[in-house]
Design a protein around this motif. Sequence first.
Motif, short mmCIF file in Angstrom:
data_model
loop_
_atom_site.label_atom_id
_atom_site.label_comp_id
_atom_site.label_asym_id
_atom_site.label_seq_id
_atom_site.Cartn_x
_atom_site.Cartn_y
_atom_site.Cartn_z
N SER A 80 33.93 17.12 -15.30
CA SER A 80 34.92 16.88 -16.36
C SER A 80 34.29 16.07 -17.48
CB SER A 80 36.13 16.15 -15.79
OG SER A 80 35.73 14.89 -15.32
N ALA A 81 34.86 16.21 -18.65
CA ALA A 81 34.32 15.52 -19.82
C ALA A 81 34.53 14.02 -19.71
CB ALA A 81 35.00 16.04 -21.07
N ARG A 82 33.60 13.28 -20.28
CA ARG A 82 33.76 11.82 -20.35
C ARG A 82 34.53 11.45 -21.60
NH1 ARG A 82 29.18 7.85 -18.92
NH2 ARG A 82 31.04 6.56 -19.11
N LEU A 83 35.36 10.43 -21.46
CA LEU A 83 36.18 9.94 -22.56
C LEU A 83 35.67 8.58 -22.99
CD1 LEU A 83 39.65 10.71 -20.94
CD2 LEU A 83 38.28 12.21 -22.39
N ALA A 84 36.02 8.17 -24.21
CA ALA A 84 35.71 6.83 -24.66
C ALA A 84 36.53 5.82 -23.86
CB ALA A 84 36.02 6.70 -26.15
N SER A 85 35.96 4.64 -23.64
CA SER A 85 36.67 3.58 -22.94
C SER A 85 37.77 3.01 -23.85
CB SER A 85 35.70 2.47 -22.55
OG SER A 85 35.22 1.84 -23.73
N PRO A 86 38.78 2.37 -23.27
CA PRO A 86 39.82 1.75 -24.10
C PRO A 86 39.22 0.76 -25.11
CG PRO A 86 40.55 1.83 -21.83
CD PRO A 86 39.09 2.28 -21.83
N GLY A 87 38.20 0.01 -24.70
CA GLY A 87 37.57 -0.95 -25.61
C GLY A 87 36.93 -0.25 -26.80
N GLU A 88 36.26 0.88 -26.54
CA GLU A 88 35.62 1.61 -27.64
C GLU A 88 36.68 2.18 -28.58
OE1 GLU A 88 32.70 4.53 -26.58
OE2 GLU A 88 32.38 5.07 -28.67
N ILE A 89 37.78 2.67 -28.02
CA ILE A 89 38.85 3.23 -28.86
C ILE A 89 39.46 2.14 -29.74
CG2 ILE A 89 41.14 4.32 -28.81
CD1 ILE A 89 40.14 5.81 -26.26
N ASP A 90 39.57 0.90 -29.20
CA ASP A 90 40.05 -0.23 -30.01
C ASP A 90 39.12 -0.47 -31.20
OD1 ASP A 90 42.32 -0.77 -28.63
OD2 ASP A 90 41.47 -2.41 -27.44
N ARG A 91 37.81 -0.44 -30.95
CA ARG A 91 36.83 -0.70 -32.02
C ARG A 91 36.69 0.48 -32.97
NH1 ARG A 91 34.23 -2.46 -27.51
NH2 ARG A 91 32.83 -0.68 -27.50
N ASN A 92 36.89 1.71 -32.44
CA ASN A 92 36.68 2.92 -33.22
C ASN A 92 37.78 3.93 -32.88
OD1 ASN A 92 35.75 5.18 -34.54
ND2 ASN A 92 34.01 5.52 -33.16
N PRO A 93 38.92 3.85 -33.56
CA PRO A 93 40.07 4.70 -33.21
C PRO A 93 39.76 6.19 -33.23
CG PRO A 93 40.74 2.97 -34.72
CD PRO A 93 39.23 2.91 -34.64
N ARG A 94 38.78 6.63 -34.02
CA ARG A 94 38.44 8.06 -34.05
C ARG A 94 37.89 8.54 -32.71
NH1 ARG A 94 35.11 8.57 -39.66
NH2 ARG A 94 36.65 7.59 -40.97
N ALA A 95 37.42 7.61 -31.88
CA ALA A 95 36.87 7.99 -30.58
C ALA A 95 37.95 8.42 -29.59
CB ALA A 95 36.07 6.82 -29.99
N ARG A 96 39.24 8.21 -29.96
CA ARG A 96 40.30 8.48 -28.98
C ARG A 96 40.35 9.93 -28.53
NH1 ARG A 96 42.54 8.73 -33.86
NH2 ARG A 96 44.17 10.25 -34.31
N SER A 97 39.94 10.86 -29.39
CA SER A 97 40.02 12.27 -29.00
C SER A 97 38.65 12.84 -28.61
CB SER A 97 40.62 13.08 -30.15
OG SER A 97 39.87 12.88 -31.33
N ALA A 98 37.62 11.99 -28.57
CA ALA A 98 36.26 12.47 -28.29
C ALA A 98 36.08 12.82 -26.81
CB ALA A 98 35.24 11.42 -28.70
N ARG A 99 35.39 13.94 -26.57
CA ARG A 99 35.03 14.35 -25.21
C ARG A 99 33.52 14.62 -25.19
NH1 ARG A 99 39.46 13.11 -25.25
NH2 ARG A 99 41.34 14.05 -24.40
N LEU A 100 32.84 14.04 -24.25
CA LEU A 100 31.39 14.21 -24.14
C LEU A 100 31.05 15.07 -22.93
CD1 LEU A 100 28.39 13.44 -24.79
CD2 LEU A 100 28.72 11.48 -23.27
N ARG A 101 30.23 16.08 -23.14
CA ARG A 101 29.71 16.90 -22.04
C ARG A 101 28.19 16.98 -22.18
NH1 ARG A 101 33.78 19.44 -19.24
NH2 ARG A 101 35.78 19.45 -20.35
#
Length: 119
Positions: free
Chosen positions: A92-113
């Motif tokens: 499954s894809a990795r998601l940004a951590s809650p801390g990263e999303i706080d620092r960079n809101p655009r990361a909220r929808s990011a999926r890494l494979r």
Amino acid sequence: MAARRRGHVATRVFQALRIAVNSEEEELTRGLDAALDALAAGGLVAVISYHSGEDRVVKSVLHEAATGGCHCPPELGCVCGAVPRVTVFKASARLASPGEIDRNPRARSARLRVARKLP
Ligand SMILES: [Zn+2]
């Protein structure tokens, strides 16, 4: 909260138009296939997508590459001679951590494979 997670309706409409106008799903499939072709054995490809439709395409392309396109029934084992091109690092894809999303809101929808090219 649910509305916020999906983004503003205008953002979603614009995104849908952009995807349709640019044929982004076909371009993404071709681009990722080309990247896998160009990659040296042992090399890594990492893809970050910002839309669930894009992530679905990435997941599908990497799955095809990981199975070599084999669709043989698992209980029979592979009889088609498909050759896997990559191993995919996580199912499954990795998601940004809650801390990263706080620092960079655009990361909220990011999926890494991530996948590694096989010899
Ligand atoms: Zn097979």
